[in-house]
Design a protein around this motif. Structure first.
Motif, PDB file in Angstrom:
ATOM      1  N   LEU A  65       0.829  -1.205   0.000  1.00 54.64           N
ATOM      2  CA  LEU A  65       0.000   0.000   0.000  1.00 54.64           C
ATOM      3  C   LEU A  65       0.865   1.258   0.000  1.00 54.64           C
ATOM      4  CD1 LEU A  65      -2.807  -1.185   2.415  1.00 54.64           C
ATOM      5  CD2 LEU A  65      -3.084  -0.584  -0.006  1.00 54.64           C
ATOM      6  N   HIS A  68       1.801   1.755  -3.516  1.00 54.73           N
ATOM      7  CA  HIS A  68       0.704   2.363  -4.279  1.00 54.73           C
ATOM      8  C   HIS A  68       0.641   3.863  -3.995  1.00 54.73           C
ATOM      9  CE1 HIS A  68      -0.580  -1.446  -5.746  1.00 54.73           C
ATOM     10  NE2 HIS A  68      -1.097  -1.865  -4.615  1.00 54.73           N
ATOM     11  N   THR A 110      -5.055  -0.742  -6.437  1.00 49.83           N
ATOM     12  CA  THR A 110      -5.510  -0.342  -5.098  1.00 49.83           C
ATOM     13  C   THR A 110      -6.943  -0.771  -4.859  1.00 49.83           C
ATOM     14  OG1 THR A 110      -4.049   1.578  -5.287  1.00 49.83           O
ATOM     15  CG2 THR A 110      -5.626   1.593  -3.481  1.00 49.83           C
ATOM     16  N   ALA A 129      -6.001   0.980   2.507  1.00 45.17           N
ATOM     17  CA  ALA A 129      -6.235   1.004   1.061  1.00 45.17           C
ATOM     18  C   ALA A 129      -7.193   2.137   0.711  1.00 45.17           C
ATOM     19  CB  ALA A 129      -6.803  -0.334   0.592  1.00 45.17           C
TER      20      ALA A 129
END
Length: 200
Positions: A65, A68, A110, A129
């Motif tokens: 994460l 991302h 995601t 997320a």
């Protein structure tokens, strides 16, 4: 002194490779199907090294994460170089269209992770997320606000929802063209916003 610095640099690089590998493998295989060994293999490090940096799979999910989030920062940084907010939004959509093959195979990195994490019993990582998606929404709303359009938060929600929907359908149907067609529709929508008001 130099050896110590070199060791720290190598350790940092190895950790970064593991984070990038975690993001890729979790996107392609999902959380439940992914093992630490899968991530070690993708990062080209011995599996024992993974435990040195990440004690649990959840720590690796958090690392993915973070990847991302870093990718979003990089993307937004590139888009913000464009002078016009409408062009920034259109470049975002064009980037989504360019990723149509990946979306058809695995969905949004995601978004798919957020959905999977939400279904877990412990439910502790789904908010992380969601935070990445929230940052995208906030950035898009800022672009609509800069354009002087009414309801910029709602427009951002429409844009990001459309992306999530077309990614999901492209993945479910295994049809990259869904991204092309729906992305084209989004580009036309962005061009049309505020045009009627400006002509009054």
């Amino acid at each position: 002194m130099t050896n110590s610095v070199n060791r720290r640099v190598r350790a940092s690089q190895k950790r970064q490779r593991l984070m990038a590998a975690a993001a890729r493998v979790l996107h392609e295989q999902g959380v439940e199907r992914t093992t630490l060994a899968d991530i070690a293999r993708e990062a080209e490090v011995p599996v024992g090294n993974v435990y040195y940096y990440f004690k649990t799979k959840d720590e690796l999910v958090l690392a993915a994460l973070a990847e991302h989030s870093a990718h979003l920062d990089e993307l937004v940084g590139e888009l913000d170089r464009l002078a016009d907010p409408r062009e920034r939004l259109k470049a975002l959509v064009e980037g989504w269209i360019d990723q149509r093959g990946t979306a058809a195979r695995h969905g949004c990195p995601t978004g798919t992770l957020a959905v999977e994490l939400d279904k877990r019993a412990d439910g502790t990582l789904d908010a992380e997320a969601g935070a990445v998606l929230r940052r995208l929404l906030d950035w898009a709303a800022g672009q609509f606000r800069e354009l002087g359009l009414p309801d910029p938060d709602d427009l951002a929600l429409t844009l990001v929802s459309a992306y999530q929907g077309m990614s999901l359908l492209a993945n479910a149907l295994r049809e990259p063209d869904v991204m092309t067609r729906e992305g084209g529709r989004l580009l036309r929508w962005l061009d049309s916003l505020g045009v009627r008001d400006a002509g009054r």
